[in-house]
Design a protein around this motif. Sequence first.
Motif, PDB file in Angstrom:
ATOM      1  N   MET A   9       0.849  -1.199   0.000  1.00 14.23           N
ATOM      2  CA  MET A   9       0.000   0.000   0.000  1.00 14.23           C
ATOM      3  C   MET A   9       0.880   1.244   0.000  1.00 14.23           C
ATOM      4  O   MET A   9       1.824   1.331   0.780  1.00 14.23           O
ATOM      5  CB  MET A   9      -0.845   0.062   1.286  1.00 14.23           C
ATOM      6  CG  MET A   9      -1.939  -0.948   1.373  1.00 14.23           C
ATOM      7  SD  MET A   9      -2.854  -0.764   2.933  1.00 14.23           S
ATOM      8  CE  MET A   9      -2.072  -1.984   3.973  1.00 14.23           C
ATOM      9  N   LYS A  13       1.073   2.093  -7.013  1.00 12.69           N
ATOM     10  CA  LYS A  13       0.627   1.192  -8.088  1.00 12.69           C
ATOM     11  C   LYS A  13      -0.409   1.852  -9.015  1.00 12.69           C
ATOM     12  O   LYS A  13      -0.289   1.765 -10.230  1.00 12.69           O
ATOM     13  CB  LYS A  13       0.023  -0.099  -7.502  1.00 12.69           C
ATOM     14  CG  LYS A  13       1.000  -0.927  -6.688  1.00 12.69           C
ATOM     15  CD  LYS A  13       0.326  -2.118  -6.061  1.00 12.69           C
ATOM     16  CE  LYS A  13      -0.752  -1.787  -5.057  1.00 12.69           C
ATOM     17  NZ  LYS A  13      -0.356  -1.462  -3.709  1.00 12.69           N
ATOM     18  N   ASP A  32      -8.922  -3.010  -7.265  1.00 11.30           N
ATOM     19  CA  ASP A  32      -9.676  -2.525  -6.094  1.00 11.30           C
ATOM     20  C   ASP A  32     -10.873  -1.693  -6.551  1.00 11.30           C
ATOM     21  O   ASP A  32     -11.978  -1.833  -6.018  1.00 11.30           O
ATOM     22  CB  ASP A  32      -8.787  -1.673  -5.177  1.00 11.30           C
ATOM     23  CG  ASP A  32      -8.056  -2.526  -4.142  1.00 11.30           C
ATOM     24  OD1 ASP A  32      -8.339  -3.734  -4.046  1.00 11.30           O
ATOM     25  OD2 ASP A  32      -7.205  -1.968  -3.420  1.00 11.30           O
ATOM     26  N   ARG A  56     -10.538 -11.415   0.691  1.00 15.37           N
ATOM     27  CA  ARG A  56      -9.485 -12.127  -0.055  1.00 15.37           C
ATOM     28  C   ARG A  56     -10.096 -13.090  -1.079  1.00 15.37           C
ATOM     29  O   ARG A  56      -9.565 -13.252  -2.179  1.00 15.37           O
ATOM     30  CB  ARG A  56      -8.553 -12.873   0.892  1.00 15.37           C
ATOM     31  CG  ARG A  56      -7.769 -11.990   1.849  1.00 15.37           C
ATOM     32  CD  ARG A  56      -6.968 -10.932   1.128  1.00 15.37           C
ATOM     33  NE  ARG A  56      -6.314 -10.015   2.053  1.00 15.37           N
ATOM     34  CZ  ARG A  56      -5.735  -8.882   1.684  1.00 15.37           C
ATOM     35  NH1 ARG A  56      -5.712  -8.523   0.407  1.00 15.37           N
ATOM     36  NH2 ARG A  56      -5.174  -8.090   2.561  1.00 15.37           N
ATOM     37  N   GLY A  78      -2.591  -4.261  -2.498  1.00 19.47           N
ATOM     38  CA  GLY A  78      -1.291  -4.591  -1.902  1.00 19.47           C
ATOM     39  C   GLY A  78      -1.165  -6.018  -1.378  1.00 19.47           C
ATOM     40  O   GLY A  78      -0.086  -6.605  -1.398  1.00 19.47           O
ATOM     41  N   GLY A  79      -2.270  -6.593  -0.914  1.00 19.35           N
ATOM     42  CA  GLY A  79      -2.193  -7.936  -0.340  1.00 19.35           C
ATOM     43  C   GLY A  79      -2.453  -9.042  -1.346  1.00 19.35           C
ATOM     44  O   GLY A  79      -2.171 -10.222  -1.072  1.00 19.35           O
ATOM     45  N   ARG A 116      -8.163   2.538   3.996  1.00 18.53           N
ATOM     46  CA  ARG A 116      -7.377   1.300   4.019  1.00 18.53           C
ATOM     47  C   ARG A 116      -7.585   0.624   5.373  1.00 18.53           C
ATOM     48  O   ARG A 116      -6.941   0.967   6.368  1.00 18.53           O
ATOM     49  CB  ARG A 116      -5.908   1.618   3.781  1.00 18.53           C
ATOM     50  CG  ARG A 116      -5.663   2.093   2.335  1.00 18.53           C
ATOM     51  CD  ARG A 116      -4.230   2.468   2.132  1.00 18.53           C
ATOM     52  NE  ARG A 116      -3.820   2.402   0.748  1.00 18.53           N
ATOM     53  CZ  ARG A 116      -3.453   3.477   0.040  1.00 18.53           C
ATOM     54  NH1 ARG A 116      -3.480   4.678   0.568  1.00 18.53           N
ATOM     55  NH2 ARG A 116      -3.067   3.335  -1.209  1.00 18.53           N
ATOM     56  N   PRO A 117      -8.486  -0.365   5.423  1.00 11.57           N
ATOM     57  CA  PRO A 117      -8.921  -0.930   6.698  1.00 11.57           C
ATOM     58  C   PRO A 117      -7.804  -1.510   7.560  1.00 11.57           C
ATOM     59  O   PRO A 117      -7.887  -1.463   8.787  1.00 11.57           O
ATOM     60  CB  PRO A 117      -9.922  -2.015   6.298  1.00 11.57           C
ATOM     61  CG  PRO A 117      -9.781  -2.201   4.829  1.00 11.57           C
ATOM     62  CD  PRO A 117      -9.189  -0.951   4.274  1.00 11.57           C
ATOM     63  N   LEU A 118      -6.751  -2.042   6.939  1.00  8.39           N
ATOM     64  CA  LEU A 118      -5.712  -2.699   7.743  1.00  8.39           C
ATOM     65  C   LEU A 118      -4.882  -1.706   8.547  1.00  8.39           C
ATOM     66  O   LEU A 118      -4.247  -2.074   9.531  1.00  8.39           O
ATOM     67  CB  LEU A 118      -4.780  -3.521   6.832  1.00  8.39           C
ATOM     68  CG  LEU A 118      -5.415  -4.717   6.127  1.00  8.39           C
ATOM     69  CD1 LEU A 118      -4.414  -5.380   5.201  1.00  8.39           C
ATOM     70  CD2 LEU A 118      -5.922  -5.728   7.140  1.00  8.39           C
ATOM     71  N   ARG A 138       5.379 -10.578   3.452  1.00  4.55           N
ATOM     72  CA  ARG A 138       4.966 -10.541   2.051  1.00  4.55           C
ATOM     73  C   ARG A 138       6.115 -10.703   1.055  1.00  4.55           C
ATOM     74  O   ARG A 138       5.877 -11.021  -0.115  1.00  4.55           O
ATOM     75  CB  ARG A 138       4.224  -9.220   1.778  1.00  4.55           C
ATOM     76  CG  ARG A 138       2.884  -9.184   2.486  1.00  4.55           C
ATOM     77  CD  ARG A 138       2.105  -7.921   2.181  1.00  4.55           C
ATOM     78  NE  ARG A 138       0.765  -7.999   2.743  1.00  4.55           N
ATOM     79  CZ  ARG A 138      -0.197  -7.108   2.548  1.00  4.55           C
ATOM     80  NH1 ARG A 138       0.053  -6.056   1.782  1.00  4.55           N
ATOM     81  NH2 ARG A 138      -1.390  -7.250   3.082  1.00  4.55           N
TER      82      ARG A 138
HETATM   83  C1  S3P Z   1      -4.529  -4.086   1.089  1.00  4.51           C
HETATM   84  C2  S3P Z   1      -4.270  -3.094   0.174  1.00  4.51           C
HETATM   85  C3  S3P Z   1      -5.317  -2.256  -0.418  1.00  4.51           C
HETATM   86  C4  S3P Z   1      -6.672  -2.989  -0.420  1.00  4.51           C
HETATM   87  C5  S3P Z   1      -6.991  -3.503   0.947  1.00  4.51           C
HETATM   88  C6  S3P Z   1      -5.926  -4.438   1.497  1.00  4.51           C
HETATM   89  C7  S3P Z   1      -3.395  -4.859   1.661  1.00  4.51           C
HETATM   90  O1  S3P Z   1      -4.960  -1.892  -1.739  1.00  4.51           O
HETATM   91  O2  S3P Z   1      -6.679  -4.034  -1.361  1.00  4.51           O
HETATM   92  O3  S3P Z   1      -7.153  -2.390   1.778  1.00  4.51           O
HETATM   93  O4  S3P Z   1      -3.637  -5.927   2.242  1.00  4.51           O
HETATM   94  O5  S3P Z   1      -2.226  -4.424   1.509  1.00  4.51           O
HETATM   95  P1  S3P Z   1      -3.842  -0.746  -2.065  1.00  4.51           P
HETATM   96  O6  S3P Z   1      -2.513  -1.427  -2.043  1.00  4.51           O
HETATM   97  O7  S3P Z   1      -4.223  -0.286  -3.426  1.00  4.51           O
HETATM   98  O8  S3P Z   1      -3.973   0.310  -1.025  1.00  4.51           O
END
Ligand code: S3P
Length: 168
Positions: A9, A13, A32, A56, A78-79, A116-118, A138
């Motif tokens: 994140m 990207k 996303d 996921r 990002g994940g 970004r919830p995490l 990661r």
């Molecule tokens: C996440 C990244 C986010 C989004 C979600 C989880 C992650 O995307 O998919 O919040 O786990 O790193 P970005 O990388 O575009 O912020």
Amino acid sequence: MKIFLIGYMGCGKSTKAKQLAHRLNCPVIDLDAEIVSKTGKSIAAYFAEFGESGFRNYESEMLKTFDYPEHCVIATGGGLPCFFDNMDWMNANGETVYLEMEPAALVSRLHNRQKRPLIKDLDDDQLLEFIKVKLQERAPFYSKAKIIVDAFDLDGEKLEQAINKSQE
Ligand code: S3P
């Protein structure tokens, strides 16, 4: 050619995907954003309703079922590369480019965390620690990318050059 941009994140990207697609004169797809448009829910709302595991599953399904044009640039969450066989699937279906960036640089670029919830409840110090731990977890997935570029000071032109070089 399908070019998947992956990375943590805040590494840029979405912006770099737009710049690269403009240079290559092809469409850009932000997975996303596709999730948001298909579900009508923000990523934060999706996490809140279905939890991370629900997200996921949906994210992986979106990756594998999206109707990609033949040539396009795809910005991934990002994940995404770190769950299921997503990384192998991307490698089998296109070029994968890891936009690598140091944790401190990522922190300075992640001001708006609410979507970004995490990381939404973390202050800068907590975020730095969180990113260091997460990046270690990661790294084995990100490093499977066919191309790895330093994302600091990267622009569309440098990204295109790195991809071209890898094809020589
Ligand atoms: C996440 C990244 C986010 C989004 C979600 C989880 C992650 O995307 O998919 O919040 O786990 O790193 P970005 O990388 O575009 O912020």
